[in-house]
Design an enzyme around this catalytic site. Structure first.
Site, PDB file in Angstrom:
ATOM      1  N   GLU A  33       0.867  -1.161   0.000  1.00  0.00           N
ATOM      2  CA  GLU A  33       0.000   0.000   0.000  1.00  0.00           C
ATOM      3  C   GLU A  33       0.914   1.224   0.000  1.00  0.00           C
ATOM      4  O   GLU A  33       1.802   1.317   0.845  1.00  0.00           O
ATOM      5  CB  GLU A  33      -0.879  -0.009   1.265  1.00  0.00           C
ATOM      6  N   ARG A 262       5.462 -13.203   9.362  1.00  0.00           N
ATOM      7  CA  ARG A 262       6.081 -11.896   9.152  1.00  0.00           C
ATOM      8  C   ARG A 262       7.525 -11.936   9.575  1.00  0.00           C
ATOM      9  O   ARG A 262       7.859 -12.639  10.522  1.00  0.00           O
ATOM     10  CB  ARG A 262       5.414 -10.920  10.118  1.00  0.00           C
ATOM     11  N   LYS A 272       4.301   0.724   9.348  1.00  0.00           N
ATOM     12  CA  LYS A 272       4.449   1.988   8.622  1.00  0.00           C
ATOM     13  C   LYS A 272       3.850   3.157   9.409  1.00  0.00           C
ATOM     14  O   LYS A 272       4.327   4.275   9.321  1.00  0.00           O
ATOM     15  CB  LYS A 272       3.801   1.874   7.247  1.00  0.00           C
TER      16      LYS A 272
HETATM   17  P1  ATP Z   1       2.420  -2.144   7.863  1.00  0.00           P
HETATM   18  O1  ATP Z   1       1.831  -2.879   9.013  1.00  0.00           O
HETATM   19  O2  ATP Z   1       3.802  -1.664   8.094  1.00  0.00           O
HETATM   20  O3  ATP Z   1       1.523  -1.107   7.280  1.00  0.00           O
HETATM   21  P2  ATP Z   1       1.526  -3.764   5.771  1.00  0.00           P
HETATM   22  O4  ATP Z   1       1.541  -5.232   5.780  1.00  0.00           O
HETATM   23  O5  ATP Z   1       0.206  -3.109   5.928  1.00  0.00           O
HETATM   24  O6  ATP Z   1       2.602  -3.263   6.781  1.00  0.00           O
HETATM   25  P3  ATP Z   1       1.752  -3.411   2.990  1.00  0.00           P
HETATM   26  O7  ATP Z   1       2.271  -2.286   2.209  1.00  0.00           O
HETATM   27  O8  ATP Z   1       0.301  -3.727   2.906  1.00  0.00           O
HETATM   28  O9  ATP Z   1       2.177  -3.164   4.466  1.00  0.00           O
HETATM   29  O10 ATP Z   1       2.606  -4.734   2.712  1.00  0.00           O
HETATM   30  C1  ATP Z   1       2.863  -5.225   1.435  1.00  0.00           C
HETATM   31  C2  ATP Z   1       3.199  -6.684   1.540  1.00  0.00           C
HETATM   32  O11 ATP Z   1       4.340  -6.850   2.371  1.00  0.00           O
HETATM   33  C3  ATP Z   1       2.075  -7.473   2.168  1.00  0.00           C
HETATM   34  O12 ATP Z   1       1.892  -8.647   1.407  1.00  0.00           O
HETATM   35  C4  ATP Z   1       2.572  -7.788   3.540  1.00  0.00           C
HETATM   36  O13 ATP Z   1       2.063  -9.011   3.980  1.00  0.00           O
HETATM   37  C5  ATP Z   1       4.081  -7.820   3.341  1.00  0.00           C
HETATM   38  N1  ATP Z   1       4.760  -7.491   4.580  1.00  0.00           N
HETATM   39  C6  ATP Z   1       4.631  -6.380   5.329  1.00  0.00           C
HETATM   40  N2  ATP Z   1       5.385  -6.431   6.425  1.00  0.00           N
HETATM   41  C7  ATP Z   1       6.036  -7.621   6.376  1.00  0.00           C
HETATM   42  C8  ATP Z   1       6.962  -8.278   7.218  1.00  0.00           C
HETATM   43  N3  ATP Z   1       7.377  -7.713   8.355  1.00  0.00           N
HETATM   44  N4  ATP Z   1       7.429  -9.493   6.853  1.00  0.00           N
HETATM   45  C9  ATP Z   1       7.019 -10.059   5.716  1.00  0.00           C
HETATM   46  N5  ATP Z   1       6.145  -9.501   4.875  1.00  0.00           N
HETATM   47  C10 ATP Z   1       5.652  -8.296   5.190  1.00  0.00           C
HETATM   48 MG    MG Z   2      -1.374  -3.556   4.466  1.00  0.00          MG
END
Ligand code: ATP
Ligand code: MG
Length: 779
Positions: A33, A262, A272
């Protein structure tokens, strides 16, 4: 680097699917995102998704899809940063750049279809009421009073939602599934909500925006994704994912969602939302501040994409929650920079040295190699030398603590690549601060050649050609290993756990002249100090270096007593494990020597090792049955050192073979020469066996020349009474109760005292001498 195919449960599933012809190609996606910069956790997902596509090329691809369904937090700056970072990590989406926002018309059409099928309704309950009506895990939900609106009414209301006739939050579109479902996600989940805001791509075209659960699975379906890989928190969403995809008409195979754990790293936050707060509240200088766990921050810090990929490769993909120690990220960084960063000299906190017997106005140069000899790279540069030099303030001690082997008043120290110098006078300013050291150099020691033993070697920079630079010493951003968890547990804010010492700036560091032309992004190792990179804001007039990582883990040393106990326990375990292993080897050897089908060749070898080289009988047998490469290692190690063959064999068997249980000899940075050198140091009593084993452990991790390690760090055995007596006195004074008991006849306490002295000297004391001195001192 090993090129073995990677293996984990996801890769297994993908391989099985292809083998069973459930798919003819592999299509994955990375769906960020665009509401912030990518962080170290994202790199795990990127490596997995793009990695799979690469492993199955050419019948595979990985899409980069912006999951841009929330207009209030998303920005084009982020989409650009994300693309830059994915590319920098070494991956390429080719033509497959997509945006969920491009699917808004299709997603809307499918929502109308769902309404027509009687599977969705417009609900006028507000957010709080919806939550309340939904029930709990132990209680089924209640139907909203709007649940049984007619299809016609729902269609009409949904269109009015789209046309902007309602305010934000006035109503939502929900799927009509099952209010008693055990999976709460199935209790009529929200599909659309109203947001009167400007979207960075679709502008004001839409005022209704799809929820994650509606947009994500359908975007996957539209793009023909075969394996939709996401993190474990989406496990409960899978049922809904499947429910939705089954209910719309798509021309593809149904994508399959698979969850994995994760990636979490200690001493960092990877949400984020939290990273945004750090930026917005000015705790850091921006998303790319070198302390940030963002990809952009790490890049600016001097971390390489190879190090990040190696770090996640080592961690692997699994379904169990875990947190990886930040130290292991630093380890991967050092490992990578070791062969990438030329060695140079830099003085971060300079103090001037004047060599009184070095002719005024004269200069000379030394050819200094950029690489240590265990790194197969060549190159050197001239290192100017003159009457005035800078050395590190820390490398001089007016009142040296015991075991200080660098420069002291009246003492000698070796200048790296140059001469041995002796300090005669200390010049102080009115405030008592040392401003200059008056020294002499010994012309016979040019190039570091000395017959006599000089314990310490320090780095330096000649004053007349020194370049004045700014050095930013970055350290961990948080002082707590789990800032988010601690904040929750202690009812605090995660920013309360920021490390106040995460940045220290040295405005006037001095570096050797070869660095004057260094370009942004160039990596260097400042000898004895760490890895550094030229900052992207650096210019020829004002060079700026960022510390990427120190040479050793300085955080491990923080000796809270609990940690000490834990470390000792693990040392104990290691010792036990070692003893067990040795026993196993011995038994294997004994069996081998009685084994009738032991080849004649092996037996012949064993007796040659024993008879000709003096290797102990069981060691000879163990060695004889090893693989050829291990035997070749031994042969290489004893060239010119046959008199030490027995000791080298013993070290190989007790230490090296143990490491080979789960690693290849190839992948160990220890070479026959460095091992033999280490054994030599122990054998000639330059260092104690304890220190030898510590150095070995370090060599196994990151290679290195033991002679240089001992030299640089002053690890020589403390073999003279003069050096040991003050330590012994300290220990006796610090332990009055034990002293009294010992003197009262409890002589078994000798072990305790020896242990204390060994610990105080970091294992460097000659244990036999310590015992003698203790016996005398304790009376
Ligand atoms: P945040 O909680 O920081 O906003 P998010 O998962 O909402 O993280 P996205 O931009 O939606 O952030 O993530 C894009 C992809 O990266 C998703 O498929 C998510 O599952 C993966 N991802 C995010 N954080 C991790 C992590 N710590 N380890 C592995 N994959 C991750
Ligand atoms: Mg997300």
């Amino acid at each position: 680097m090993s090129h073995e195919p990677k293996s984990d449960f996801i890769r297994d599933i993908v391989r099985d699917d292809l083998a069973a012809e459930r798919h003819t190609e592999v299509v994955t996606r990375f769906p960020p995102e665009p509401n912030g910069y990518l962080h170290i956790g994202h790199a795990k997902s990127i490596g997995l998704n793009f990695g799979l596509a690469r492993e199955h090329a050419p019948d595979a691809r990985c899409h980069l899809r912006f999951d841009d369904t929330n207009p209030t937090t998303e920005d084009v700056e982020y989409t650009e940063a994300i693309q830059r970072d994915v590319r920098w990590l070494g991956y390429d989406w080719g033509e497959n750049l997509f945006h969920a926002s491009d699917y808004f018309p299709q997603l809307y059409a499918w929502a109308e279809q769902l309404i027509r099928d009687g599977l969705a309704y417009v609900d006028h309950l507000d957010e709080e009421a919806i939550r309340e009506y939904r029930g709990t895990v132990t209680e089924p939900g209640r139907p909203s009073p709007f649940r049984d609106r007619s299809v016609e009414e729902n269609l009409q209301l949904f269109r009015r939602m789209r046309d902007g006739e309602f305010q934000d939050g006035e109503c939502v579109l929900r799927a009509k599934i099952d209010l008693a479902a055990t999976n709460m996600k199935m209790r009529d989940p929200l599909l659309y909500r109203i947001r009167h805001s400007h979207h960075y791509r679709t502008g004001d075209d839409w005022v209704i925006y799809p929820m994650y659960d509606w947009a994500h699975c359908l975007s996957d379906a539209i793009e023909g994704i075969t394996h939709s890989l996401c993190t474990l928190e989406f496990e409960n969403n899978r049922e809904l994912y499947d429910w939705i995809v089954e209910r719309v008409d798509i021309p593809f195979h149904q994508p399959r969602q698979i969850e994995f754990a994760r990636g979490n790293v200690s001493y960092a936050v990877t949400s984020k939302r939290k990273l945004l707060r750090l930026v917005e509240e000015g705790h850091v200088a921006g998303w790319d501040d070198p302390r940030m766990p963002t990809i952009a921050g790490m890049r600016r810090r001097g971390v390489t994409p190879e190090a990040i990929r190696a770090f996640w490769d080592r961690a692997g993909i699994a379904r169990t929650y875990n947190v990886i120690d930040y130290a292991s990220l630093e380890h991967a960084v050092r490992d990578d920079l070791n062969t990438r960063a030329p060695r140079v000299l830099a003085v971060l906190d300079p103090i001037k040295v004047v060599l009184e017997n070095y002719p005024e106005g004269e200069t000379e140069t030394f050819d200094a190699p950029y690489w240590p000899h265990d790194i197969p790279k060549e190159g050197e540069r001239p290192l100017p030398f003159g009457r005035e030099l800078y050395i590190e303030r820390d490398d001089f001690a007016a009142e040296p603590p015991p075991g200080f082997f660098r420069l002291v008043p009246g003492g000698e120290v070796r200048l790296r690549y140059a001469y041995v110098i002796t300090c005669h006078d200390v010049v102080r300013d009115d405030a008592g601060e040392i401003v200059e050291l008056r020294c002499t150099y010994d012309p016979d020691t040019r190039g570091g050649n000395t017959e006599r033993k000089v314990k310490g070697t320090i780095h330096w920079v000649a004053a007349h050609t020194a370049v004045d630079v700014e050095v930013r010493l970055y350290d961990r951003l948080f002082a707590h290993e789990d800032p988010a968890g601690a904040a929750e547990a202690e009812d605090k804010d995660f920013v309360d756990f920021l490390n106040p010492q995460s940045l220290e700036i040295r405005e006037h560091a001095k570096v050797e002249p070869s660095l004057a032309a260094a370009q942004p992004g160039d990596p260097f190792q400042f000898e004895r100090q760490g890895y550094f990179v030229v900052d992207e804001t650096s210019t020829g007039d004002h060079l700026v270096f960022n510390r990427t990582v120190t040479l050793r883990d300085t955080w491990a040393k923080v000796s809270q007593s609990a940690e000490v106990v834990e470390r000792e326990a693990s040392a104990q375990k290691r010792a036990e494990e070692k003893a067990r292993y040795k026993e196993e080897q011995r038994r294997a050897a004994a069996e081998a020597s009685t084994e009738p089908e032991l080849s004649a060749e092996d037996q012949e070898r064993a007796s040659r090792f024993h008879d000709e080289l003096g290797v102990a009988a069981h060691d000879a047998a163990v060695l004889a049955v090893q693989d050829e490469e291990v035997r070749a290692f031994f042969s290489a190690a004893i060239v010119g050192r046959k008199d030490r063959a027995a000791a080298i064999a013993a070290w190989m068997i007790n230490e090296l073979l143990r490491e080979l249980k789960d690693r290849d000899l190839d992948s160990l940075p220890v070479t026959p020469d460095t091992l033999a050198a280490l054994v030599g140091l122990v054998e000639d009593k330059t260092i104690t066996a304890t220190v030898g084993k510590e150095i070995f452990a370090e060599m196994v991790e990151k290679g290195g020349d033991p002679v240089a390690i001992v030299d640089d760090r002053g690890l020589e055995q403390l073999g003279d009474a003069d050096a040991l007596l003050p330590v012994i006195e300290t220990i006796i004074t610090a332990n009055p109760a034990q002293t009294e008991q010992y003197r009262g006849g409890k002589t078994a306490l000798m072990g305790f005292f020896i242990g204390q002295v060994m610990r105080e000297t970091g294992g460097r004391a000659d244990a036999k001498l310590v015992r003698e001195l203790l016996v005398k001192a304790l009376g």
